[in-house]
Design an enzyme around this catalytic site. Structure first.
Site, short mmCIF file in Angstrom:
data_model
loop_
_atom_site.label_atom_id
_atom_site.label_comp_id
_atom_site.label_asym_id
_atom_site.label_seq_id
_atom_site.Cartn_x
_atom_site.Cartn_y
_atom_site.Cartn_z
N SER A 179 5.30 9.96 -5.40
CA SER A 179 6.08 8.78 -5.07
C SER A 179 6.62 8.86 -3.65
O SER A 179 6.95 9.93 -3.15
CB SER A 179 7.22 8.59 -6.07
OG SER A 179 8.42 9.12 -5.55
N LYS A 180 6.63 7.70 -3.06
CA LYS A 180 7.11 7.60 -1.68
C LYS A 180 8.57 8.06 -1.61
O LYS A 180 9.00 8.67 -0.64
CB LYS A 180 6.96 6.15 -1.22
CG LYS A 180 7.40 5.88 0.20
CD LYS A 180 6.45 6.51 1.21
CE LYS A 180 7.01 6.34 2.61
NZ LYS A 180 6.45 7.28 3.56
#
Ligand code: GLU
Length: 480
Positions: free
Chosen positions: A240-241
């Site tokens: 995930s960013k």
């Protein structure tokens, strides 16, 4: 058979998450494998998350990776608008219809209702509702989920999914500001846009029974569902960013090629029948079938991506490779040399096109690194500082006499003949020359390629300097 229509429906967040890109790719491949349509819809109903220029990023990434969409905000088909914030009257109309059909209701509660709970406002009489509306009370519209029975559907990846209706919450469909929630907009849009195959992340799996209740209430045909397992960073964490994991743009900035990234992520949860790994977008389209999508979460392996990127670089013709890396040369190479020759040496070895990877490979071109006798010692080549000195003394006059430093083949044979004439293995001559020209343990290219890059004058200067350095060293380190 009906034409397949899939959609990629990103929220404009400002970056292209790897998981999202894979969803886009699978949507694209499923549509194109069946000669269907791939639609781009912008889901911007969460105005808090809006980022300037974010839609352009989505366009750019899809274009760069070659995933051309058939319909979208910039070239609409017949079912637009393709941006959700431009569809507010549509959601309002269908929310009203849902109320009329008994599938939704007004809710005037100001707080949230608990998860898995039915909303008390569902029990208000028509008159009570009207009175509150007339008094101007703010409201949301919620789904009226059944209190008994089972809501179920079949997912292509996860199989039969069931939820007891009494566990379903009366989720909000339309917010008080007139914006729809994702939970409502996805159903309305997918139906009105003729989407018959819905491909998305498995975080929506548990809400899908509720979406299907809406399809049923409107008497609409349900789409086929393909929920994709997540892309993982490791066994436990999702990529995930937010955790600082790379987005498509980050990977590009690190020197990965869009086509290599795309090829790699195609294999995150899908595999072709044979074991082919390097596949163009066209090959992927031909080979992509749903039955080969895996249910197991895929782990994003950066080393594998790096390997694959290297394969893409090696498969380029020299000119394309040169055009891909040459922007890095002005900041890494200051000597006036034939840069195409440098590219020729780098192509078999470079895995990523970035300054940090290129600079240490070409640093010796500007200037020879400091003398280090230890590098002349090579077990397999049977070289030592002492016998390297002898070899360089033999090679210097030959290199002085040699005219054409661009004739790689000719120079190689000259060096090999020299070795042979003195009954030496090739490495006994070539390794010392290569080290003399660089003072490095490894270089892209050997003695011939480096001499070609440096040219005659610089090559001879470095060889003379190496002879002097070695002579000093031998003097100071007499053999025991
Ligand atoms: N806008 C949603 C997202 O970005 C799309 C989900 C879907 O594809 O339905 O996660």
């Amino acid at each position: 058979m009906k034409k397949i229509r899939t959609r990629f429906a990103p929220s404009p967040t400002g970056y292209m998450h790897i998981g999202n890109l894979r969803t886009a790719l699978y949507c694209y491949l499923i549509a194109k494998h069946a000669d269907g349509d791939f639609i781009l819809r912008i889901e911007d109903t969460d105005q808090k998350r809006e980022v300037e220029g974010a839609v352009d990023i989505i366009y750019d990434v899809l274009k760069e990776t070659g995933m051309n969409w058939d319909e979208g905000p910039d070239h609409p088909g017949d079912v637009g608008p393709y941006v959700q914030s431009e569809r507010l009257p549509i959601y309002k109309e269908y929310a009203q219809k849902a109320i009329e059909l008994g599938a939704a209701h007004y809710c005037f509660c100001d707080g949230e209702i608990g998860e898995n709970e039915k909303d008390p406002c569902r029990n208000l009489t028509k008159e009570e509702v009207q009175a509150k509306l007339d008094a101007g009370e703010p409201y949301v519209i919620r789904q009226t989920t059944p209190t008994e029975g089972i809501a179920d559907f079949d997912d292509e990846i996860y199989g039969h999914i069931e939820a007891p209706c009494d566990s379903l919450d009366d989720q909000v469909l339309l917010k008080s500001d007139g914006y729809p929630t994702y939970n409502f907009a996805n159903v309305i849009d997918d139906h009105l846009m003729g989407i018959n195959v819905v491909v998305r992340g498995n975080e929506y799996l548990s809400s899908t029974p509720k979406y299907n209740l809406l399809y049923d209430a409107f008497n609409w045909e349900r789409p086929q569902y393909i929920h994709l397992p997540p892309v993982m960073k490791d066994e436990h964490q999702k990529l995930s960013k937010r955790n600082g994991d790379a987005s498509f743009q980050d990977l590009k900035a690190e020197g990965y090629l869009p086509e290599a990234i795309l090829n790699y992520i195609a294999l995150l949860g899908w595999a072709p029948k044979d074991d082919q790994e390097i596949m163009s977008l066209d090959e992927l389209i031909k080979a992509f079938t749903i039955d080969r999508i895996s249910k197991a979460p895929a782990i994003f392996d950066k080393d594998k991506l790096t390997w694959m990127n290297g394969m893409y670089l090696r498969n380029m013709n020299l000119e394309t490779f040169h055009n891909t890396v040459k922007h890095l040369y002005p900041e890494t190479i200051t000597r006036d040399v034939d840069l195409l020759e440098v590219s020729k040496c780098l192509q078999p070895r470079l895995d990523r096109v970035n300054k940090d990877d290129v600079a240490p490979m070409v640093d010796f071109i500007n200037e020879c690194l400091p003398f280090d006798a230890a590098i002349y010692k090579h077990k397999k080549m049977k070289t030592t500082p002492e016998n390297s000195l002898e070899a360089l003394k033999l090679a210097l006059p030959a290199m002085e006499a040699w005219e054409d430093y661009t004739d790689d083949d000719g120079m190689m044979h000259m060096q090999m003949d020299l070795a042979k004439a003195h009954e030496l293995k090739n490495g006994r001559v070539m390794w010392p020359i290569r080290v003399a020209l660089s003072n490095k343990q490894s270089t892209p290219g050997g003695s011939v390629e480096i001499a070609h890059i440096l040219g005659k004058e610089e090559t001879l200067n470095r060889m003379r300097k190496a002879i002097a350095d070695l002579e000093n060293w031998v003097k100071e380190n007499p053999a025991e």
